[in-house]
Design an enzyme around this catalytic site. Structure first.
Site, PDB file in Angstrom:
ATOM      1  CE  LYS A 156      35.873  25.371  30.911  1.00 32.02           C
ATOM      2  NZ  LYS A 156      37.256  26.176  30.257  1.00 32.02           N
ATOM      3  CE  LYS A 248      36.367  38.409  50.181  1.00 28.51           C
ATOM      4  NZ  LYS A 248      36.133  37.577  48.889  1.00 28.51           N
ATOM      5  CB  THR A 365      31.415  42.022  38.728  1.00 24.53           C
ATOM      6  OG1 THR A 365      32.844  42.580  38.269  1.00 24.53           O
ATOM      7  CG2 THR A 365      31.572  41.418  40.076  1.00 24.53           C
TER       8      THR A 365
HETATM    9  C1  LIG Z   1      37.139  37.080  47.728  1.00 26.49           C
HETATM   10  C2  LIG Z   1      36.925  35.745  47.222  1.00 26.49           C
HETATM   11  C3  LIG Z   1      37.686  34.822  47.271  1.00 26.49           C
HETATM   12  C4  LIG Z   1      39.393  35.292  47.311  1.00 26.49           C
HETATM   13  O1  LIG Z   1      39.500  35.410  48.564  1.00 26.49           O
HETATM   14  P1  LIG Z   1      41.072  35.875  49.169  1.00 26.49           P
HETATM   15  O2  LIG Z   1      41.371  35.322  50.323  1.00 26.49           O
HETATM   16  O3  LIG Z   1      40.490  37.713  49.102  1.00 26.49           O
HETATM   17  O4  LIG Z   1      41.752  35.855  48.078  1.00 26.49           O
HETATM   18  C5  LIG Z   1      37.606  33.415  46.761  1.00 26.49           C
HETATM   19  N1  LIG Z   1      36.175  32.973  46.486  1.00 26.49           N
HETATM   20  C6  LIG Z   1      35.275  34.210  46.599  1.00 26.49           C
HETATM   21  C7  LIG Z   1      33.842  33.536  46.451  1.00 26.49           C
HETATM   22  C8  LIG Z   1      35.552  35.507  46.872  1.00 26.49           C
HETATM   23  O5  LIG Z   1      34.334  36.234  47.104  1.00 26.49           O
END
Ligand SMILES: *Cc1c(COP(=O)(O)O)cnc(C)c1O
Length: 409
Positions: A156, A248, A365
């Site tokens: 990587k 989401k 974060t």
């Molecule tokens: C929330 C998130 C994920 C993971 O998505 P989930 O379906 O909640 O596991 C992946 N990539 C990014 C950039 C995220 O913000």
């Protein structure tokens, strides 16, 4: 060995670093998003407005989605009853994957338990498919991509965030014959900034690399049919693997990749995270498929416009107060408080005194000194909710004696 003492030590380390997380216990009210009930640690309840959710378009309460889920539960029961390989592939899963392939203009799609698992499982499997693979990863990529790349046994390279020159340097330094993949996001969720998708695709083409795009914070929200930023910019055809979430903007649960039929077939066959786990419940698949189909149509166009409008209004009003927001043109509105103590204090006071729920975002974060409150306005946040938020922020910013930006003349 005193195992309990070790646990205490591990937890204490987080307290010492100010990184111990406390979860806020809420129950959302269907039909009344973004309103919810907060249950305090002492068991008492208070109504709150959620300002940090990722159900960006309110699809979690959309009647079309709920009807599809109820219908599927009634028709087929609760769970899928198996892994995809052993009795857990249903007509609902196939329909969902067809819906996703169509959304992204790809031949195929694979549904995973979450987008986290989709990233982790796919990226950790690719070196098995392309021996000697080198993955070039944006430094701000999501934890799920980092995790998949970290443990895949391949090579990587980390390039500075959105830095095309740095990426070019790294690509040029490696063996031209080595298989390569560039992994990046369309919308980075902490600053709400966009990745330079076109330029990244150009570089990939020049160096004969594959492209991997996480559109988790864009699917449903950008593009004429909600296919994401790559759809908006006419670039889906140049992305080899698109990753997205159903949890989401689609308001349900689950994750996926969309890619060529052959890529899907290979990942399906080799990724343990796809095969050795129970497939998502049929009702979840049905709800997600209904949500995607809805957002492809006129209803989606309207919601996407409202969503962008709400984000613009919030940004304009916060700027008007001189509050230091980061405006990168997306729907995410980060308000930079700048230290962990005040960020937590603001968040606590918003919740206690104003019934406004916004989670503090601290190191690791985001970088130290950029601790923030991250707002996610949506079509379900009306003028009343907006007014209430603005008043609360104005009052608390003064209360905490935090700096305001120079008012633009
Ligand atoms: C929330 C998130 C994920 C993971 O998505 P989930 O379906 O909640 O596991 C992946 N990539 C990014 C950039 C995220 O913000």
């Amino acid at each position: 060995m005193d195992y309990t003492a070790k646990l205490d030590e591990a937890i204490q380390r987080l307290h010492d670093e100010g990184r111990y997380r406390t979860f806020i216990d809420i129950e959302r009210k269907r039909g009344q998003f973004p309103h919810a009930t907060w249950t305090r640690p002492d068991g008492t309840e208070q109504p709150v407005t959620v300002w940090c959710g990722n159900d960006y378009l309110g699809m979690g309460q959309n009647p079309v989605v709920l009807a599809a889920m109820k219908e599927a539960v009634d028709a087929t029961g609760a769970g899928s009853g198996g892994t995809r390989n052993i009795s857990g592939t249903t007509v609902y899963h196939k329909r969902l994957e067809a819906e996703l392939a169509d959304l992204h203009g790809k031949e195929g799609a694979l549904v995973f338990s979450s987008a986290y698992i989709a990233n982790d499982a796919t990226l950790s499997t690719l070196p098995t498919l392309f021996p000697g693979l080198i993955i070039y990863s944006d430094e701000l990529n999501h934890a799920s991509m980092i995790e998949g790349i970290r443990r895949n046994g391949g090579s990587k390279r980390i390039f500075r965030h959105n830095d095309l020159d740095h990426l070019r340097e790294l690509l040029a330094a490696d063996d031209p014959e080595a298989p390569k993949l560039i992994a990046f996001e369309s919308v980075y969720s902490m600053d709400g900034d966009f990745g330079p998708i076109k330029e990244l695709c150009d570089l990939a083409e020049e160096f004969n690399a594959l492209t991997y795009l996480d559109e988790v914070h864009a699917v449903g929200m950008y593009g004429p049919r909600g296919g994401g930023v790559a759809e908006r910019d006419g670039l889906m055809g140049r992305i080899d693997i698109i990753n997205g979430t159903l949890g989401k903007a689609f308001g349900v649960f689950g994750g996926y990749i969309a890619a060529s039929a052959k890529m899907c077939d290979a990942v399906r066959s080799y990724a343990p995270g796809f095969i050795f786990t129970t497939s998502i419940p049929p009702a979840v698949a049905a709800g997600a498929a209904a949500s995607i189909a809805f957002l492809k149509g006129e209803g989606g166009v309207t919601l996407r416009e409202q969503h962008q409008t709400q984000a613009k209004i919030l940004k304009t009003r916060l700027k008007g107060l001189g509050l230091p927001i980061t405006d990168n043109g997306s729907h995410i509105v980060p308000l930079i408080v700048g230290d962990p103590k005040h960020t937590k204090l603001m968040s606590d006071m918003m919740l206690e005194h104003y019934g406004i729920y916004v989670q503090p975002v601290n190191f690791p974060t985001v970088p130290r000194g950029t601790e923030r409150l991250r707002f996610t306005p949506s079509p379900v946040h009306g003028p009343n909710e907006m007014d209430h938020l603005i008043k609360a922020l104005d009052a608390l910013w003064s209360h905490c004696a935090l700096n305001r930006a120079e008012m633009a003349g």
